[in-house]
Design a protein around this motif. Sequence first.
Motif, PDB file in Angstrom:
ATOM      1  N   GLN A   6       0.946  -1.266  -0.150  1.00  0.00           N
ATOM      2  CA  GLN A   6      -0.018  -0.063  -0.053  1.00  0.00           C
ATOM      3  C   GLN A   6       0.911   1.346  -0.004  1.00  0.00           C
ATOM      4  O   GLN A   6       1.682   1.424   0.969  1.00  0.00           O
ATOM      5  N   ARG A  48       0.713   9.357  -4.489  1.00  0.00           N
ATOM      6  CA  ARG A  48      -0.116   8.395  -4.029  1.00  0.00           C
ATOM      7  C   ARG A  48      -0.152   8.212  -2.602  1.00  0.00           C
ATOM      8  O   ARG A  48      -0.633   7.218  -2.067  1.00  0.00           O
ATOM      9  N   GLY A  49       0.419   9.258  -1.914  1.00  0.00           N
ATOM     10  CA  GLY A  49       0.467   9.454  -0.430  1.00  0.00           C
ATOM     11  C   GLY A  49       1.608   8.806   0.275  1.00  0.00           C
ATOM     12  O   GLY A  49       1.733   8.775   1.653  1.00  0.00           O
ATOM     13  N   ASP A  99      -0.032   4.517  -0.065  1.00  0.00           N
ATOM     14  CA  ASP A  99      -0.467   5.625   0.881  1.00  0.00           C
ATOM     15  C   ASP A  99      -0.141   5.284   2.178  1.00  0.00           C
ATOM     16  O   ASP A  99      -0.265   4.376   2.888  1.00  0.00           O
TER      17      ASP A  99
END
Length: 253
Positions: free
Chosen positions: A2, A28-29, A4
Amino acid sequence: MQLDGTTALVTGAASGLGAATAAALADRGATVYGLDLEKALAGATATSDRVHLVAADVTDEKQVRSAVARIRDDGRALRLAVNCAGIAPSARILSRSGAHDLDLFHTVLKVNLLGTFNVLRLAAETMSTLDADSSGQRGVIVNTASSAAFEGQIGQVAYAASKAGVAGMTITAARDLAQHGIRVATIAPGIVDTPMMAGFSDEVRSSLAATVPFPPRLAQPAEFARLVTVIAEHDYLNGEVIRMDGALRMTPR
């Protein structure tokens, strides 16, 4: 993985592939630590408040260790490392001035191959200490090779050798680091429209684009960056060298 909320290290972050990758990951964080030479960073500006530019020479163990330590000291866990730093001088094995300069060959291998391995090993070292996710994964490392690793052109002997080395160590690195839950993959781009290409005339750029089967154009740094995000997020991609070249197979010249 992930993206983010994760933390990434990107080398060669002042321009080109590295800058595009840092920006894409930040979008994308991710929090990104972008490494590059101090002189390269002098004229660079972070594209996001999530990108922290750090002066470091990828071939210097102490400087890379310091950059990795800063990430840890900032209370962050390094989960993704992307090697984009590299140089591409041109010289033939034999020319009118004589044999290929040995120091030049050594420098290209030092930056492109040794520098990549230096960041890979130190990033892996810190990743191995992290808690694994539900699938046992602790981190991802993405390296940059080149189409020249497979079809180096005239004058690219040093560059081709260095990038072939990066491609060649991919599967071994993935196997070495599997027990630590760390994936390794390599992108081998073709002709990318980086600042290095800006010095060429429109005629030369059009000629280069015409050699690409489809799409018949130069690749964009953002497309490389997008592939980095795909590799990071696709947990079953491991030990692979992915060509991003529009089906281009380089001609001798």
